[in-house]
Write a protein that holds these residues in place. Structure first.
Motif, PDB file in Angstrom:
ATOM      1  N   MET A 139       0.828  -1.203   0.000  1.00  0.00           N
ATOM      2  CA  MET A 139       0.000   0.000   0.000  1.00  0.00           C
ATOM      3  C   MET A 139       0.868   1.260   0.000  1.00  0.00           C
ATOM      4  SD  MET A 139      -3.096  -0.897   2.684  1.00  0.00           S
ATOM      5  CE  MET A 139      -3.806   0.766   2.564  1.00  0.00           C
ATOM      6  N   LEU A 140       1.914   1.248   0.807  1.00  0.00           N
ATOM      7  CA  LEU A 140       2.783   2.430   0.883  1.00  0.00           C
ATOM      8  C   LEU A 140       3.509   2.659  -0.435  1.00  0.00           C
ATOM      9  CD1 LEU A 140       4.002   4.753   2.432  1.00  0.00           C
ATOM     10  CD2 LEU A 140       5.654   3.163   3.444  1.00  0.00           C
ATOM     11  N   ARG A 141       3.998   1.584  -1.044  1.00  0.00           N
ATOM     12  CA  ARG A 141       4.640   1.723  -2.356  1.00  0.00           C
ATOM     13  C   ARG A 141       3.662   2.303  -3.373  1.00  0.00           C
ATOM     14  NH1 ARG A 141       7.295  -4.287  -2.122  1.00  0.00           N
ATOM     15  NH2 ARG A 141       9.327  -3.734  -1.205  1.00  0.00           N
ATOM     16  N   GLY A 142       2.441   1.772  -3.365  1.00  0.00           N
ATOM     17  CA  GLY A 142       1.431   2.278  -4.293  1.00  0.00           C
ATOM     18  C   GLY A 142       1.062   3.717  -4.018  1.00  0.00           C
ATOM     19  N   ALA A 143       1.038   4.076  -2.735  1.00  0.00           N
ATOM     20  CA  ALA A 143       0.703   5.451  -2.356  1.00  0.00           C
ATOM     21  C   ALA A 143       1.735   6.435  -2.887  1.00  0.00           C
ATOM     22  CB  ALA A 143       0.596   5.566  -0.842  1.00  0.00           C
ATOM     23  N   LEU A 144       3.006   6.077  -2.767  1.00  0.00           N
ATOM     24  CA  LEU A 144       4.064   6.958  -3.277  1.00  0.00           C
ATOM     25  C   LEU A 144       3.988   7.074  -4.791  1.00  0.00           C
ATOM     26  CD1 LEU A 144       7.089   5.882  -1.040  1.00  0.00           C
ATOM     27  CD2 LEU A 144       5.590   7.853  -0.770  1.00  0.00           C
ATOM     28  N   SER A 145       3.639   5.977  -5.450  1.00  0.00           N
ATOM     29  CA  SER A 145       3.467   6.015  -6.901  1.00  0.00           C
ATOM     30  C   SER A 145       2.288   6.903  -7.291  1.00  0.00           C
ATOM     31  CB  SER A 145       3.259   4.592  -7.431  1.00  0.00           C
ATOM     32  OG  SER A 145       3.005   4.600  -8.818  1.00  0.00           O
ATOM     33  N   ALA A 146       1.182   6.788  -6.552  1.00  0.00           N
ATOM     34  CA  ALA A 146       0.010   7.617  -6.837  1.00  0.00           C
ATOM     35  C   ALA A 146       0.333   9.094  -6.665  1.00  0.00           C
ATOM     36  CB  ALA A 146      -1.139   7.215  -5.922  1.00  0.00           C
ATOM     37  N   TYR A 147       1.102   9.410  -5.631  1.00  0.00           N
ATOM     38  CA  TYR A 147       1.481  10.805  -5.396  1.00  0.00           C
ATOM     39  C   TYR A 147       2.453  11.294  -6.461  1.00  0.00           C
ATOM     40  CZ  TYR A 147       3.525  14.908  -3.145  1.00  0.00           C
ATOM     41  OH  TYR A 147       3.986  16.181  -2.881  1.00  0.00           O
ATOM     42  N   ARG A 148       3.398  10.447  -6.804  1.00  0.00           N
ATOM     43  CA  ARG A 148       4.381  10.830  -7.818  1.00  0.00           C
ATOM     44  C   ARG A 148       3.704  11.144  -9.146  1.00  0.00           C
ATOM     45  NH1 ARG A 148       7.139   6.713  -7.210  1.00  0.00           N
ATOM     46  NH2 ARG A 148       8.735   7.504  -5.780  1.00  0.00           N
ATOM     47  N   GLU A 149       2.726  10.325  -9.493  1.00  0.00           N
ATOM     48  CA  GLU A 149       2.025  10.479 -10.779  1.00  0.00           C
ATOM     49  C   GLU A 149       0.786  11.354 -10.674  1.00  0.00           C
ATOM     50  OE1 GLU A 149       1.160   6.531 -12.101  1.00  0.00           O
ATOM     51  OE2 GLU A 149       3.196   5.816 -11.674  1.00  0.00           O
ATOM     52  N   LEU A 150       0.421  11.760  -9.446  1.00  0.00           N
ATOM     53  CA  LEU A 150      -0.825  12.490  -9.197  1.00  0.00           C
ATOM     54  C   LEU A 150      -1.997  11.760  -9.836  1.00  0.00           C
ATOM     55  CD1 LEU A 150       0.309  16.218  -9.573  1.00  0.00           C
ATOM     56  CD2 LEU A 150       0.016  14.871  -7.487  1.00  0.00           C
TER      57      LEU A 150
END
Length: 233
Positions: A139-150
């Motif tokens: 989840m944390l990895r995905g969260a950082l990806s979501a933020y990086r890509e907005l």
């Protein structure tokens, strides 16, 4: 080009640079917390005392990054008077930094509990706890990806994953409590295991908070309301 236009363009460029610094600071903070969470699972699995100490030491790095984010946000709010999406970006960064700091704090709780449990609990329950930790890490990895890509779509996907973590935690809670009732001598180790599992569950909650902020940055609305109204995508 007139002097006033040049000055205006300089201000815009400077503000854009501040926004980029802010985003990078949040990502760096998230990567530090991710490292801690990754290593906490190894500590739990391998009973690695040296690595446990390193995880705890990393907490200071996260705290310093939190201070950096706070200072950047205060500067931008005071000097730039941002509006619309820029204001959402700054407010969301402030909120996300607090959640990331709490994620880091919970990883320290996990390694400390893991060191106290050692071999006092059956491995099948340890493995269930590790499964919770792996879901939280994904989840944390995905969260950082979501933020990086907005990405609003990714933020919804990660937010929904927390339900799986909650379900596993509830079943785990029941199993451990039943074992503790049957064997009172297991209560000290079982209590630590429950505390550790609760930390994984709380990490999931903080990640959902982060996803709500990403959605807010992108869409300007509430992720929870969008899902309830089935208008999220």
């Amino acid at each position: 080009m007139g002097e006033s236009q040049m000055k205006s363009e300089h201000v815009v460029k400077s503000f854009d640079e501040d926004l980029l610094r802010l985003k990078n600071a949040i990502l760096e903070m998230g990567e530090l917390a991710q490292w801690q969470l990754e290593k906490s699972l190894i500590v739990l699995d391998k009973n690695d005392k040296v690595l446990a100490g390193r995880v705890a030491d990393y907490d200071d790095k996260v705290d310093r990054k939190l201070e950096e984010v706070n200072n950047l946000c205060i500067k931008m709010l005071a000097l730039r008077q941002p509006m619309a999406s820029d204001l959402r970006t700054i407010i969301s960064a402030l909120r996300m930094s607090v959640d990331l700091e709490r994620v880091a704090d919970y990883t320290v709780n996990i390694v400390r509990s893991a060191m106290e449990i050692e071999d006092q609990w059956p491995q099948d329950e340890i493995q269930k706890s590790l499964r919770m930790g792996q879901i939280a890490l994904d989840m944390l990895r995905g969260a950082l990806s979501a933020y990086r890509e907005l990405s609003a779509e990714k933020s919804i996907e990660i937010w929904r994953t927390d339900r799986k973590l909650d379900d596993i935690y509830s079943a785990f809670l029941f199993d451990v409590r039943e074992r503790m009732k049957a064997d009172p001598e297991s209560i000290p180790a079982g209590s630590r295991l429950l505390f550790m599992a609760r930390s994984f569950e709380r990490i999931g909650d903080h990640i959902t908070n982060i996803m709500e902020q990403v959605y807010f940055m992108v869409k300007g609305g509430s992720l929870i309301e969008a899902i309830a109204l089935n208008t999220s995508i």
